[in-house]
Enzyme design. Structure first.
Site, PDB file in Angstrom:
ATOM      1  CB  THR A 204      76.040  51.415  49.916  1.00 56.53           C
ATOM      2  OG1 THR A 204      77.424  51.196  50.274  1.00 56.53           O
ATOM      3  CG2 THR A 204      75.166  51.295  51.149  1.00 56.53           C
ATOM      4  CG  ASP A 205      78.197  52.735  43.734  1.00 58.83           C
ATOM      5  OD1 ASP A 205      79.312  52.198  43.833  1.00 58.83           O
ATOM      6  OD2 ASP A 205      77.801  53.267  42.679  1.00 58.83           O
ATOM      7  CB  ALA A 206      82.256  53.381  46.425  1.00 56.97           C
ATOM      8  CG  LEU A 207      79.011  54.080  51.776  1.00 53.66           C
ATOM      9  CD1 LEU A 207      78.804  53.739  53.243  1.00 53.66           C
ATOM     10  CD2 LEU A 207      77.730  54.673  51.183  1.00 53.66           C
TER      11      LEU A 207
END
Length: 555
Positions: free
Chosen positions: A314-317
């Protein structure tokens, strides 16, 4: 699964009928994302698969969940992170500037963190990652600073992409960093994009595909895991997903034509990892969920239709684009259910860990599904030699970063990227021995370069034969207007997006460098003086100006 990997594992011929992406996936049984759940399909050769499975068999549920998480380290020493590593047994950590002070410190930090991981849980080594795209997004406080990706696109030469990634990989490995969240494969088609812009190679899918795969291959060859980002595409947005959820309202056919090609190329190149984007594209999934949480986008398109079986991160959560409708723990669970393998920077690691453990215990995430993700991660670590890696040389780390060879590669890229878009009345190259005023962004560096070449430099446009104004954004156009008001011929050196030329008035010259790093500013001085003839070509079209993809003047 990429065909080359599947064929190598099974030792048999594989025939696959590739469906049209705008139709249903053929040959994928079950709902979107179901095929990758099978723990019997390995993305690598038998030896690596056997070793990865052996490690998997020795891991507890908690240790497996830890491998899904990429966390933020604290401070600048391994000792400050001993509890973090022993508590979560994370799959990786991601460095930011606050963790980094110098070559020896970074190398010691990396060594210490790997030692802590070896002594914790199942003893699985860490992915130590960083955002080192180069240009605007470069977290290292040391080493060689290359121009942004759009500068690479302006050269049209994949050799520059390979040189950038190769040099960056050499410097990262010397510091103990084994993963880079780069390259950017987004096709920047929105001039007002607030978050991609010059981080993209350009607006042409073919150009972006070529450059992104060249960089990814060079990172890989240099011993660094590349993470191609941001699927399914963040280039056509006018909202920053750090602060909100961008909605890209375009037909699927248009998305396939404009945004998909670089990611399709990355899948065909068997890249190690692909990052998702916190964007909503209703034509791909009308549920209202961002792509990071969408089984249709990750499981359906990336896994089933494109056949990708590498790591999906994922991109940063901690970004707002993915936190608008669910709790932080639920976001982690939904990302895994959608098809993600690693969760980057969950804002509350304990909440994410607890939610994932509960989801597995209650059967919401099957054991097979969890094992599939962990196996992908372990396999990549085996293939990259992380289990057998020796500590890096902390004392010698400084000698490996910022080398003369790497700085020369950055200089050559910057010079080949410089794109002359306006040159009225032959204002460029500057007349030999002229008095030149230099103001705005990069004034000190550009001015110093001109002085070395024999020019007299002043800060007063009215007292000069020509006025050079450096800009990095439209907010600096007032400087251009002030210089124009003196009646002195004005040359703009645009070190950010080239789209700014659309809002300028009558500046006689306009040179785009696509980057504000030192190499680009030094290159600008040499081009202004005529020491280097501009050869860059626009990697984007600029609405309202008549300037199109491929335009560029020379001397």
């Amino acid at each position: 699964m990429p065909l080359r990997r599947l064929s190598a594992l099974l030792g048999t011929a594989v025939l696959v009928l590739t469906p049209a992406l705008s139709g249903c996936s053929q040959g994928a049984a079950g709902p979107p994302g179901s095929a990758p759940d099978s723990p019997d399909s390995s993305p690598t050769g038998p030896d690596s698969a056997q070793q990865a499975r052996r490690h998997l068999s020795e891991m507890s549920l908690e240790e497996k969940i830890g491998q899904l998480m990429v966390l933020l380290p604290q401070g600048t020493t391994a000792e400050e992170n001993a509890d973090l590593v022993s508590t979560y047994n994370p799959g990786g950590l991601i460095y930011f500037p606050e963790n980094l002070t110098g070559p020896e410190q970074i190398a010691r930090l990396s060594n210490g963190l790997q030692e802590a991981a070896a002594d914790s849980g199942a003893g699985v080594p860490l992915f130590l990652g960083i955002d080192q795209e180069q240009g605007t997004v470069a977290r290292l406080p040391v080493g060689t600073h290359f121009p942004d990706a759009m500068a690479v696109g302006a050269t049209r030469d994949t050799a520059h992409a390979e040189a950038l990634a190769g040099a960056t990989a050499a410097e990262l490995t010397a510091l103990g960093v084994n993963l880079d969240y780069a390259p950017v494969a987004d096709v920047n088609t929105d001039p007002d994009n607030p978050v991609i812009g010059i981080r993209s190679f350009g607006s042409d899918p073919g150009l972006v595909s070529k450059m992104a795969t060249a960089e990814a291959a060079a990172f890989s060859e240099g011993g660094v895991v590349p993470v191609v980002k941001h699927f399914p595409g963040h280039g056509d947005t006018d909202v920053d997903s750090h602060t909100g959820l961008p909605v890209i309202d375009k037909p699927r056919e248009e998305w396939e034509k404009e945004d998909l090609p670089p990611f399709r190329a990355a899948v065909e190149a068997d890249v190690d990892a692909i990052m998702t984007a916190h964007v909503l594209i209703p034509a791909l999934d009308d549920s209202g969920e961002p792509s990071t949480l969408s089984p249709d986008v990750i499981g359906g398109i990336l896994r089933d239709e494109l056949g990708y079986d590498g790591i999906v991160t994922t991109d940063a959560l901690n970004m707002e684009g993915v936190r608008q409708t669910h709790s932080d723990g639920e976001v982690a669970v939904r990302a895994v259910l959608a098809g993600a393998d690693q969760l980057l920077m969950p804002p509350d690691p304990q909440a994410a860990f607890d939610a994932l453990r509960t989801a597995v215990r209650e059967g919401r995430i099957s054991t097979e599904r969890l094992d599939r993700s962990v196996l992908r991660i372990l396999t990549a670590k085996v293939e990259r030699g992380l289990f057998d890696a020796e500590p890096v040389g902390a004392a010698s780390a400084a000698e490996a970063v910022g080398t003369r060879k790497h700085r020369a590669a950055a200089r050559d890229l910057a010079e080949d990227a410089a794109t002359l878009l306006r040159n009225e009345d032959g204002v460029l190259p500057l007349s030999e021995g002229a008095t030149v005023s230099v103001t705005g962004s990069g004034a000190e560096e550009i001015g110093a370069g001109l002085e070395e070449l024999g020019y007299t430099v002043t800060a007063d446009p009215a007292a000069a034969d020509a006025a050079v104004v450096g800009t990095t954004g439209a907010e600096q156009h007032s400087r251009v207007a002030a210089a124009e008001a003196t009646g002195t011929p004005v040359v703009v050196v645009a070190q950010g997006s080239p789209y700014g030329i659309a809002g300028l008035g009558s500046a006689e010259g306009y040179l785009a460098t696509y980057s504000a790093v030192g190499a680009s500013q030094a290159a600008a001085a040499r081009v202004l003086a005529g020491e280097v003839s501009p050869s860059g070509k626009l990697p984007v079209g600029i609405p309202g100006t008549g300037l199109g993809f491929g335009d560029g003047l020379s001397y």
